[in-house]
Design a protein around this motif. Structure first.
Motif, PDB file in Angstrom:
ATOM      1  N   ASN A   1       0.806  -1.113  -0.064  1.00  7.31           N
ATOM      2  CA  ASN A   1      -0.200  -0.218   0.019  1.00  7.31           C
ATOM      3  C   ASN A   1       0.814   1.230  -0.030  1.00  7.31           C
ATOM      4  OD1 ASN A   1      -2.879  -0.839   0.198  1.00  7.31           O
ATOM      5  ND2 ASN A   1      -1.657  -2.226   1.741  1.00  7.31           N
ATOM      6  N   LYS A   2       2.150   1.025   0.186  1.00  3.88           N
ATOM      7  CA  LYS A   2       2.960   2.272  -0.195  1.00  3.88           C
ATOM      8  C   LYS A   2       2.822   3.100   1.220  1.00  3.88           C
ATOM      9  CE  LYS A   2       5.547   0.958  -3.755  1.00  3.88           C
ATOM     10  NZ  LYS A   2       5.635  -0.659  -3.151  1.00  3.88           N
ATOM     11  N   ILE A   3       2.353   2.584   2.243  1.00  2.11           N
ATOM     12  CA  ILE A   3       2.179   3.486   3.449  1.00  2.11           C
ATOM     13  C   ILE A   3       3.703   3.924   3.825  1.00  2.11           C
ATOM     14  CG2 ILE A   3       1.496   3.353   6.182  1.00  2.11           C
ATOM     15  CD1 ILE A   3      -0.402   1.394   4.967  1.00  2.11           C
ATOM     16  N   LYS A   4       3.513   5.295   4.136  1.00  3.20           N
ATOM     17  CA  LYS A   4       4.942   5.984   4.945  1.00  3.20           C
ATOM     18  C   LYS A   4       4.491   6.325   6.272  1.00  3.20           C
ATOM     19  CE  LYS A   4       6.671   5.841   0.696  1.00  3.20           C
ATOM     20  NZ  LYS A   4       7.661   4.867   0.210  1.00  3.20           N
ATOM     21  N   PRO A   5       5.095   5.558   7.303  1.00  5.65           N
ATOM     22  CA  PRO A   5       4.939   6.123   8.692  1.00  5.65           C
ATOM     23  C   PRO A   5       5.248   7.561   8.804  1.00  5.65           C
ATOM     24  CG  PRO A   5       6.081   3.977   8.416  1.00  5.65           C
ATOM     25  CD  PRO A   5       5.880   4.444   7.045  1.00  5.65           C
ATOM     26  N   LEU A   6       4.702   8.239   9.793  1.00  2.87           N
ATOM     27  CA  LEU A   6       4.610   9.580   9.830  1.00  2.87           C
ATOM     28  C   LEU A   6       5.846   9.916  10.890  1.00  2.87           C
ATOM     29  CD1 LEU A   6       3.942  12.348   9.159  1.00  2.87           C
ATOM     30  CD2 LEU A   6       2.366  12.451  11.211  1.00  2.87           C
ATOM     31  N   VAL A   7       7.194  10.415  10.452  1.00  2.00           N
ATOM     32  CA  VAL A   7       8.017  10.629  11.549  1.00  2.00           C
ATOM     33  C   VAL A   7       8.108  12.130  11.426  1.00  2.00           C
ATOM     34  CG1 VAL A   7      10.611  10.910  11.486  1.00  2.00           C
ATOM     35  CG2 VAL A   7       9.292   8.826  10.811  1.00  2.00           C
ATOM     36  N   ASP A   8       7.753  12.892  12.626  1.00  2.00           N
ATOM     37  CA  ASP A   8       7.429  14.374  12.593  1.00  2.00           C
ATOM     38  C   ASP A   8       8.787  14.919  13.163  1.00  2.00           C
ATOM     39  OD1 ASP A   8       6.465  16.632  12.851  1.00  2.00           O
ATOM     40  OD2 ASP A   8       5.038  16.186  14.683  1.00  2.00           O
ATOM     41  N   LYS A   9       9.445  14.733  14.101  1.00  2.00           N
ATOM     42  CA  LYS A   9      10.672  15.074  14.711  1.00  2.00           C
ATOM     43  C   LYS A   9      11.703  14.244  14.615  1.00  2.00           C
ATOM     44  CE  LYS A   9       8.476  18.917  15.518  1.00  2.00           C
ATOM     45  NZ  LYS A   9       7.878  19.396  17.073  1.00  2.00           N
ATOM     46  N   VAL A  10      12.763  14.718  14.057  1.00  2.00           N
ATOM     47  CA  VAL A  10      14.246  13.952  14.149  1.00  2.00           C
ATOM     48  C   VAL A  10      15.240  14.573  14.810  1.00  2.00           C
ATOM     49  CG1 VAL A  10      15.768  12.871  12.446  1.00  2.00           C
ATOM     50  CG2 VAL A  10      13.423  12.796  11.843  1.00  2.00           C
ATOM     51  N   PHE A  11      15.799  13.985  15.719  1.00  2.00           N
ATOM     52  CA  PHE A  11      16.862  14.352  16.465  1.00  2.00           C
ATOM     53  C   PHE A  11      18.290  13.479  16.245  1.00  2.00           C
ATOM     54  CE2 PHE A  11      13.193  15.759  18.803  1.00  2.00           C
ATOM     55  CZ  PHE A  11      13.615  16.986  19.220  1.00  2.00           C
ATOM     56  N   PRO A  12      19.485  13.956  16.308  1.00  2.00           N
ATOM     57  CA  PRO A  12      20.698  13.263  16.279  1.00  2.00           C
ATOM     58  C   PRO A  12      21.034  12.711  17.604  1.00  2.00           C
ATOM     59  CG  PRO A  12      21.067  15.809  16.468  1.00  2.00           C
ATOM     60  CD  PRO A  12      19.719  15.519  16.199  1.00  2.00           C
ATOM     61  N   PHE A  13      21.921  11.586  17.437  1.00  2.00           N
ATOM     62  CA  PHE A  13      22.398  11.004  18.699  1.00  2.00           C
ATOM     63  C   PHE A  13      22.601  11.534  20.030  1.00  2.00           C
ATOM     64  CE2 PHE A  13      25.172   8.155  21.186  1.00  2.00           C
ATOM     65  CZ  PHE A  13      24.311   7.018  21.270  1.00  2.00           C
ATOM     66  N   ASP A  14      23.337  12.688  19.492  1.00  2.00           N
ATOM     67  CA  ASP A  14      23.928  13.539  20.529  1.00  2.00           C
ATOM     68  C   ASP A  14      22.872  14.345  21.369  1.00  2.00           C
ATOM     69  OD1 ASP A  14      26.493  12.575  20.128  1.00  2.00           O
ATOM     70  OD2 ASP A  14      27.045  14.285  18.966  1.00  2.00           O
ATOM     71  N   GLN A  15      21.723  14.485  20.761  1.00  2.00           N
ATOM     72  CA  GLN A  15      20.708  15.201  21.301  1.00  2.00           C
ATOM     73  C   GLN A  15      19.439  14.341  21.586  1.00  2.00           C
ATOM     74  OE1 GLN A  15      19.859  18.215  18.708  1.00  2.00           O
ATOM     75  NE2 GLN A  15      21.737  18.831  18.418  1.00  2.00           N
ATOM     76  N   ALA A  16      19.613  13.133  22.328  1.00  2.00           N
ATOM     77  CA  ALA A  16      18.763  12.210  22.720  1.00  2.00           C
ATOM     78  C   ALA A  16      17.829  12.622  23.809  1.00  2.00           C
ATOM     79  CB  ALA A  16      19.581  10.686  22.787  1.00  2.00           C
ATOM     80  N   ALA A  17      18.488  13.475  24.547  1.00  2.00           N
ATOM     81  CA  ALA A  17      17.649  13.958  25.906  1.00  2.00           C
ATOM     82  C   ALA A  17      16.750  14.769  25.125  1.00  2.00           C
ATOM     83  CB  ALA A  17      18.570  14.599  26.942  1.00  2.00           C
ATOM     84  N   ASP A  18      16.841  15.513  24.136  1.00  2.00           N
ATOM     85  CA  ASP A  18      16.115  16.728  23.713  1.00  2.00           C
ATOM     86  C   ASP A  18      14.956  15.854  22.924  1.00  2.00           C
ATOM     87  OD1 ASP A  18      17.467  18.890  24.584  1.00  2.00           O
ATOM     88  OD2 ASP A  18      18.566  19.052  22.685  1.00  2.00           O
ATOM     89  N   ALA A  19      15.344  14.539  22.470  1.00  2.00           N
ATOM     90  CA  ALA A  19      13.984  13.944  21.829  1.00  2.00           C
ATOM     91  C   ALA A  19      13.218  13.322  22.812  1.00  2.00           C
ATOM     92  CB  ALA A  19      14.606  12.650  21.054  1.00  2.00           C
ATOM     93  N   PHE A  20      13.712  12.846  24.068  1.00  2.00           N
ATOM     94  CA  PHE A  20      12.695  12.438  25.082  1.00  2.00           C
ATOM     95  C   PHE A  20      11.907  13.881  25.632  1.00  2.00           C
ATOM     96  CE2 PHE A  20      13.625   8.132  26.592  1.00  2.00           C
ATOM     97  CZ  PHE A  20      14.620   7.881  26.076  1.00  2.00           C
ATOM     98  N   ARG A  21      12.476  14.822  25.464  1.00  2.00           N
ATOM     99  CA  ARG A  21      11.701  16.166  26.247  1.00  2.00           C
ATOM    100  C   ARG A  21      10.540  16.459  25.309  1.00  2.00           C
ATOM    101  NH1 ARG A  21      17.010  18.086  26.881  1.00  2.00           N
ATOM    102  NH2 ARG A  21      17.771  17.478  28.920  1.00  2.00           N
ATOM    103  N   CYS A  22      11.139  16.484  23.791  1.00  2.00           N
ATOM    104  CA  CYS A  22       9.718  16.704  23.177  1.00  2.00           C
ATOM    105  C   CYS A  22       8.652  15.621  22.958  1.00  2.00           C
ATOM    106  CB  CYS A  22      10.646  16.670  21.693  1.00  2.00           C
ATOM    107  SG  CYS A  22       9.464  16.642  20.030  1.00  2.00           S
ATOM    108  N   GLN A  23       9.021  14.597  23.155  1.00  2.00           N
ATOM    109  CA  GLN A  23       7.819  13.623  23.233  1.00  2.00           C
ATOM    110  C   GLN A  23       7.131  13.702  24.457  1.00  2.00           C
ATOM    111  OE1 GLN A  23       7.872   9.780  24.570  1.00  2.00           O
ATOM    112  NE2 GLN A  23       6.517   9.120  23.101  1.00  2.00           N
ATOM    113  N   ALA A  24       7.770  13.877  25.575  1.00  2.00           N
ATOM    114  CA  ALA A  24       7.187  14.204  26.966  1.00  2.00           C
ATOM    115  C   ALA A  24       6.312  15.436  26.794  1.00  2.00           C
ATOM    116  CB  ALA A  24       8.174  14.276  27.854  1.00  2.00           C
ATOM    117  N   ALA A  25       6.569  16.399  25.887  1.00  2.00           N
ATOM    118  CA  ALA A  25       5.785  17.772  25.852  1.00  2.00           C
ATOM    119  C   ALA A  25       4.748  17.436  24.855  1.00  2.00           C
ATOM    120  CB  ALA A  25       6.619  18.972  25.311  1.00  2.00           C
ATOM    121  N   GLY A  26       4.708  16.342  24.319  1.00  2.00           N
ATOM    122  CA  GLY A  26       3.467  15.971  23.434  1.00  2.00           C
ATOM    123  C   GLY A  26       3.588  16.867  21.981  1.00  2.00           C
ATOM    124  N   ASP A  27       4.672  17.439  21.751  1.00  2.00           N
ATOM    125  CA  ASP A  27       5.031  18.486  20.893  1.00  2.00           C
ATOM    126  C   ASP A  27       5.514  17.629  19.436  1.00  2.00           C
ATOM    127  OD1 ASP A  27       5.699  20.807  19.390  1.00  2.00           O
ATOM    128  OD2 ASP A  27       7.819  20.955  20.206  1.00  2.00           O
TER     129      ASP A  27
END
Ligand code: NAP
Length: 337
Positions: A302-328
């Motif tokens: 079906n050529k489904i493309k899962p929705l990736v909204d925000k991408v963080f580099p490895f060095d900013q993993a903590a920011d990725a956690f903060r973004c997800q926790a904020a529901g942003d």
């Protein structure tokens, strides 16, 4: 190799630290995966804050369950994969097919997870990823994607063309469910805290959205939108705090797929509402490897493309956690390596 570790007993993001471990070597029937992308689930927030089932991690643990990459090395006797194959690990290691008959160990807790340059898994706990999607998109599948697939296609009655599917929230499970339900010919309605997020869900194919902040009695709005009929499938991410509303909004013969607990662990639940409609409720536990492989075929066809909204580099993993926790975000937050 570079990794992140969640320190033993951690109860906040302060417990997430950069560390190094020796490059892993595969044992018999094991494969080493060079991880290229990993994604966050709500569960990972609970683990980091020590609120997951069983409490804080009992040893230094590599977090995150979901990742995709390429096979870097194979051990003796490996037949399912070869070096260079594009793969993802399964959430539950050991659940191959059929119904869940025990609680298999999961990546990220209690097992080491995917926030590492390399991971080693038994070849039976790995699947090939669809050729038409990126590592970032594939990293959304092991937990959120498969949970949505299991809820709609495997456990209880499967979704069919013309059904109405109600997805609570616009996070990873809900957006994957939206995409699978649309591919199956269903109508999708979402609930969300944000009109902006509803607009994005509609671009993906939702017919309508209800802002549950502006409409605390959102079930009434969904009933209005469906001419009083209700939803045939409900992606129930709220748990005890929203279950009675989900029973209210279920169509006759409707299915409530019990998945999450975003609306809190307590609520005034009235199961008679569902009983009177001959409805069904089914508990979902991510899914098996066989379900993952079926889902991947559907994504490819079906050529489904899962929705990736925000991408963080490895060095900013903590920011990725903060973004997800904020529901942003809508869909998924991903970390690349
Ligand atoms: N049983 C299983 O196998 C399984 C597997 C995966 C996930 N889960 C559970 O399913 C839930 C969703 O997981 P996820 O990883 O998809 O989460 P996620 O990606 O973090 O998405 C969370 C989103 O849900 C919405 N939300 C927050 N509070 C809500 C509420 N009270 N009512 C309705 N929606 C709310 C928010 O979107 P809006 O701002 O748009 O409202 C939020 O962005 C979690 O409870 C998770 O633990 C269970």
């Amino acid at each position: 190799m570079k990794i992140y570790e969640l320190q033993k007993g951690a109860t906040s993001l302060d417990g997430l630290v950069r560390a190094d471990r020796p490059d892993p070597r595969p044992g018999p029937r094991e494969i080493v995966i060079r991880v290229r992308a990993t994604s966050l689930n709500y569960r990972d927030q609970m683990i980091v804050t020590g609120n997951y089932f069983g409490g804080p991690v009992s040893r230094n643990t590599i977090p995150l369950s979901d990742g995709a990459g390429e096979v870097a090395a194979v051990g003796a006797g490996v037949t399912r994969f070869k070096t260079g194959d594009r793969v993802a690990g399964t959430f539950f290691q050991g659940w191959i097919s059929g119904p869940m008959v025990e609680r298999f160990p999961a990546l990220g807790n209690p097992l080491d997870g995917t926030l590492a340059e390399h991971i080693v898994l038994h070849e039976d706990g790995v699947v090939a990823i669809p050729p038409s999607i990126s590592f970032e998109q594939a990293a959304t599948l092991p937990c959120a994607g498969l949970t949505a697939w299991n809820a709609l296609m495997v456990s209880g009655k499967p979704v069919k063309p013309g059904d109405t599917v109600l997805c609570l929230g616009t996070g990873g499970v809900s957006i994957a469910a939206l995409q699978f339900a649309k591919a199956a010919g269903a109508r999708v309605i979402v609930t969300s805290s944000s009109d902006e997020k509803i607009k994005r869900a509609c671009i993906l194919g939702a017919s309508d959205g209800v802002n549950y902040k502006r409409f605390p009695d959102w079930e009434k709005e969904v009933l209005r939108l469906t001419g009083g009929r209700g939803a045939d499938h409900i992606i129930e991410n709220g748990g005890a705090g929203s279950l009675t509303r989900s029973f209210e909004v279920a169509a006759f013969g409707g299915k409530v797929a019990l998945i999450g607990f975003l609306a809190g662990g307590k609520g005034d639940i009235n199961p008679a509402i569902l009983m009177m409609k001959s409805g069904a409720m089914v508990g979902i536990g991510v899914g098996s490897r066989a379900m993952f492989e079926d889902m991947n075929r559907a994504i490819e066809v079906n050529k489904i493309k899962p929705l990736v909204d925000k991408v963080f580099p490895f060095d900013q993993a903590a920011d990725a956690f903060r973004c997800q926790a904020a529901g942003d975000f809508v869909g998924k937050v991903v970390i690349t390596l």
